[in-house]
Each structure stands twice: as C-alpha cells, then as structure tokens.
Design a protein around this motif. Structure first.
Motif: not given
Length: 207
Positions: A29-41, A76-83
């Motif tokens: 859960q911590i790792k998933q939270a870290d991944i979500c935090a690193e995602l650019e939205k 974009r090069s980095n993993l990004t969520i675009i809504n």
C-alpha cells in the motif's frame, strides 16, 4: 505435553504468517501510494483552454512581447495521468498506455495514441512557428494569421476528439463501443480545414 507444544508451535506459525502478510500488505500500500504521489496529473481540458486563451491574449496585445510558451499536452516521457472530459488517460514515453476503466486492445490504443499525438504535435509546432515568426524582423502578417488559425483549429479538433471518445464510454459496454468506433473517427485535414475557415472569414468580411 507434546500436544501442547505442537499447538503452541502451530499458533506461533499462524501468528508469524499473519504478521508477515500484514507487513507485506502495508508495504504494498505504501509503494502504491508513493507511485500515485509521483504521478503527474494534468487537466487536459483546462490546458487546451489555457493555451488558446494565452494566444488570444497575446494577439490582443502584441506590444508586450510576452510570447506564449509552446507546450505539449500529451507528449510526455514520465508517467502522467491526463484527464479529458472525465476520462483518465495514462501516458508514458510519448504514448498512451491506458484509459482508466476501459479494457482496450493494443490496436485501439495505438489508434488513439496516433490521433492524439498527431494533433498535439501540430499544435506545439504551430505555436513554435508562430513565436519564431513574431520575432522575425521580416515577419509576414498574413503568414502569422494563417498559422494562428491552424493553431487554434488544431486545439479545437483535439478538444472535440477527446470529447467524442468520452461520449463513446457512456454506453452500457464502453470498452466494446470504443473498440468498434475509434477506427471510424477520421482526423480532418488541418490545412484544408484552415483554408476553409480562412475562406469563410474572407467571405464574411466582404459582405
């Protein structure tokens, strides 16, 4: 006595196993939270509007020399969520990797990627060309006007494209609907559309 020891050993194993499972779950859960935090939205709709508004504002007051910066929306090069219109598009390494809630084939994902990346590339290129032309001592006003129309038109088409994709997901089986309809979504010829728009403007001025 042996029975009591056996029971105690079994209980110890169960407790240890449960503790280990709990720790692993917490770490996951911590790792998933870290991944979500690193995602650019990014709010794609707001970005399209901002790029258009910045260009319009500059056109109204070119004397300030504050040229709008050319920006990619999707490339974009980095993993990004675009809504866009309520849909989360996952983008990495300049390609679409998924759309949240949809189970799409690689073929359809590639088709959507091609459409969006093409439009994004055109709007970025037109923005850069416009800026270069504005600082050119021998700038051509007619050329600037034409490129400006292309830039705004491309943003409009990009906006309508993601809106159409979102509309397809309102069906009972959104994934299947998108799968069967994306190929039918043809991109208009930007140059042809711009020329048509220019002709309509000229006709309205002549009236």
């Amino acid at each position: 006595m042996k029975t009591a020891k056996s029971i105690a050993l079994i209980l110890l194993i169960i407790i240890s196993s449960s503790t280990t499972s709990y720790i692993l779950a917490q770490n996951k859960q911590i790792k998933q939270a870290d991944i979500c935090a690193e995602l650019e939205k990014v709010n794609g709709n707001e970005m399209i509007k901002r790029l258009a508004d910045q260009r319009i504002a500059f056109n109204k007051n070119r004397s300030n020399h504050n040229l709008p910066k050319a920006e990619y929306i999707i490339n974009r090069s980095n993993l990004t969520i675009i809504n866009f219109n309520g849909l989360d598009y996952y983008v990495k390494n300049n390609r679409l990797t998924g759309i949240k809630g949809l189970n799409l084939s690689d073929s359809v994902m590639n088709q959507i990627t091609a459409k969006l990346i093409l439009l994004d590339g055109i709007q970025y290129e037109q923005s850069e060309l416009l800026n270069n032309e504005h600082v050119n001592p021998n700038s051509n006003l007619q050329k600037i006007w034409y490129m400006d129309r292309q830039f705004m038109l491309t943003l409009k088409i990009l906006s309508s494209t993601v809106r159409d994709i979102a509309a397809l997901t309102k069906n009972e089986n959104p994934s299947l609907t998108v799968e069967t309809n994306v190929a039918k979504m043809r991109l208009p010829n930007i140059d042809k559309a711009a020329k048509k728009s220019n002709m309509q403007s000229l006709l309205s001025l002549s009236k």
